[in-house]
Enzyme design. Structure first.
Site, PDB file in Angstrom:
ATOM      1  N   ASP A 138       0.831  -1.197   0.000  1.00 28.79           N
ATOM      2  CA  ASP A 138       0.000   0.000   0.000  1.00 28.79           C
ATOM      3  C   ASP A 138       0.874   1.258   0.000  1.00 28.79           C
ATOM      4  O   ASP A 138       1.906   1.312   0.687  1.00 28.79           O
ATOM      5  CB  ASP A 138      -0.883  -0.020   1.256  1.00 28.79           C
ATOM      6  CG  ASP A 138      -1.898   1.101   1.275  1.00 28.79           C
ATOM      7  OD1 ASP A 138      -2.770   1.120   0.391  1.00 28.79           O
ATOM      8  OD2 ASP A 138      -1.818   1.937   2.195  1.00 28.79           O
ATOM      9  N   GLU A 153       1.704  -0.477  -5.022  1.00 26.19           N
ATOM     10  CA  GLU A 153       0.724   0.562  -5.303  1.00 26.19           C
ATOM     11  C   GLU A 153       1.486   1.880  -5.200  1.00 26.19           C
ATOM     12  O   GLU A 153       1.723   2.390  -4.111  1.00 26.19           O
ATOM     13  CB  GLU A 153      -0.433   0.548  -4.298  1.00 26.19           C
ATOM     14  CG  GLU A 153      -1.500   1.575  -4.651  1.00 26.19           C
ATOM     15  CD  GLU A 153      -2.197   2.199  -3.450  1.00 26.19           C
ATOM     16  OE1 GLU A 153      -3.312   2.690  -3.617  1.00 26.19           O
ATOM     17  OE2 GLU A 153      -1.600   2.224  -2.355  1.00 26.19           O
TER      18      GLU A 153
END
Length: 562
Positions: A219, A278
């Site tokens: 993330d 990401e």
């Protein structure tokens, strides 16, 4: 769905490179655990619920699942505020439940990727609670980013920086200091200069790898390391600093020192664990995250920000295949996920705007008057969505599918303010509706409570139209989107080959045609006028081919040479 080819799924028919790692060309199904399936009837999806649906995932034909966070969390940000990185939220199950789920998926040949959230913890994490109790100047506070305030008695935040979710990026604690949170105030940023932070995440990666996890989705991979040398710049000054590897907060070159250490961990396992970043960065820098010495793969988000347009698709695909060659990785293709408006809705807007057709990092503001769908052509959106999905499934590289898109789900528009959960909605005073509309629990049965999600209702309200999209409803309908996905994934396993393509001229600006090395052809009509297909047997099409012509807003696959 139209198909005229029935190939046996046996090993002799497989045209792909079986020696390549699975992730280079795999189809990954993203599960948002709290909204997938609820086994215990408490209104939240859970790990036993996923285990109960493994046969569904296997029949769909995916190569892997990616699990959004299932860790202990107060749900300030849908589970991305993690209180314990090496445990399971008790509302979602136990570590034994995780092991059972993992084993069930592995028995069906499905790999498992878990989400790691390294930029910040929950404010309920033991480290942050220790930091609050320890006070100014303590070793515990060094794991986070605490600063003195400005103005009289330090009552103003250290800078005027804004959180991604709106409002100040700083929160004051009881003794007067402020801590940095680039996301919700319940998500304090970690200090990645601290050796304990780096060592603890290595331990976390080993913990899940030792349990048998196949890979990790990282993330906000571009925001870990920071240069917070005083004096800190203002927001205006920060915005003027190029994001070239030396920006104080975003996409710093030194973040790859972290990932080089992680790569050594991943490569110590057999087979090596995979990772995908990401990283919302300049496209010219995304290859840095996808290098084999870094995380190994990175999300390509360009299609999330593109309209249903042939020229945009061709440019994005050409650019990203070049970037994949530069990194030595394979590209990733994604049209929907838990952070953006579902692509069936984006493509169905009658009067798209920059805010609707190109959703931001945390969702798009597409609603009219807080829930009026008058601007949405559902049928057209779905036609375009299935055409786009079949188009990207034909590309070299890996494809990510978001739960529910195979059920032809649109964004859920009409959610009352009292039912909303996304911090974006609350921190912007409702000016941005956030991401709840794509996170509504899935419908499994039209007749069961909560449409089969679970006996105890659902944590976000499901609309009545979900009955038409329930798995049981679509399962027996040959022309359903669910069966189109199943057939597309079955054929893709047979057809997928190599990591390149060749564009074929169509003499039309609204039609794209490419061929893969084994002769597999993909044709997509982005406009409304039919297009005469080239010679060859149609293996699958999203709309019926009539007298050799593919209708508008449709994709066809032509079988490769055998």
């Amino acid at each position: 769905m139209t198909t005229s080819l029935d190939l046996a799924a046996d090993a002799d028919a497989t045209l792909g490179d079986e020696t390549a790692p699975w992730w280079r060309q795999g189809v990954v199904y993203q599960i948002y655990p709290r909204s997938f399936s609820d086994a215990n009837g408490d209104g939240l999806g859970d790990l036993p619920g996923i285990t109960a649906r493994v046969d569904y995932l296997a029949e769909l034909g995916v190569d892997a699942v990616w699990l959004s966070p299932f860790y202990p969390s107060e749900l300030a940000d849908g589970g991305y505020d993690v209180a314990d990185y090496r445990n399971v939220d008790p509302r979602l199950g136990t570590l034994d439940d995780f092991d059972a789920m993992l084993a069930a998926l592995h028995r069906r040949g499905i790999h498992v990727v878990v989400d790691i959230v390294p930029n910040h913890t929950s404010d309920q994490h033991v480290w942050f609670q220790e930091a609050l109790a320890a006070g100014r100047g303590s070793a515990a506070r060094e794991r986070y980013i605490f600063r003195e305030g400005t103005g009289p008695e330090g009552a103003e935040p250290p800078t005027d920086w804004l959180s991604v979710f709106g409002g100040s990026a700083w929160e004051r604690v009881a003794d007067g200091q402020w801590y940095l949170h680039n996301f919700a105030r319940e998500q304090p940023d970690l200090n990645w200069d601290h050796p304990e932070v780096r060592a603890d995440f290595v331990e976390t990666l080993r913990f899940w790898s030792d349990r048998g996890v196949d890979g990790f989705r990282i993330d906000v991979a571009h925001m870990l390391t920071k240069d917070l040398t005083e004096p800190l710049p203002s927001r205006a000054e920060l915005d003027r600093i190029p994001r070239d590897g030396n920006h104080p907060l975003i996409d710093r070159d030194d973040v790859h020192e972290v990932y080089a250490e992680w790569r050594a961990v991943f490569d110590s396992y057999d087979p090596p664990r995979t990772a995908v970043a990401e990283a919302w960065v300049d496209p010219t820098r995304i290859h840095l995250y996808a290098r084999p010495e870094s995380l190994g793969q990175a999300f390509n988000f360009d299609l999330l920000e593109a309209d249903f347009d042939a020229a945009a698709f061709r440019r994005i695909i050409t650019d990203n295949l070049a970037l994949a060659r530069q990194s030595g990785s394979s590209s990733t293709w994604v049209l929907s996920n838990h952070d953006v408006v579902r692509h069936a809705t984006r493509y169905g807007l009658k009067t798209p705007t920059a805010e609707t057709s190109m959703p931001s990092r945390h969702g798009g503001q597409w609603l009219i008057d807080g829930g009026d769908e008058a601007g949405l052509d559902r049928d057209r959106g779905l036609r375009r969505a299935t055409a786009a999905t079949m188009f990207i499934l034909g590309l070299p590289g890996s494809t990510y599918i978001y739960q529910g898109e195979e059920l032809a789900l649109h964004e859920v528009a009409d959610i009352a303010a009292s039912d909303r959960q996304d911090p974006t909605f609350f921190r912007t005073g409702g000016a941005e509706i956030g991401r709840d509309g794509c996170r509504v629990p899935l419908p499994w049965s039209a007749e069961a409570p909560a449409f089969g999600f679970g006996d105890g209702g659902s944590h976000l309200p499901q609309p009545a139209w979900f009955a038409e999209h329930a798995v049981a409803t679509l399962d027996g309908a040959p022309a359903s989107t669910l069966n189109l996905y199943r057939e597309a994934l079955r054929l893709r396993r047979l057809f997928q080959t190599g990591e390149d393509l060749r564009w074929i001229d169509t003499d039309r600006d609204d039609v794209l045609h490419f061929v893969r090395p084994n002769g597999w052809q993909v044709v997509t009509v982005f406009g409304e006028e039919p297009y005469a297909l080239p010679e060859g047997e149609v293996a699958l099409s999203t709309r019926p081919v009539v007298e050799g012509a593919l209708p508008g807003e449709a994709t066809a696959w032509l079988t490769p040479a055998r």
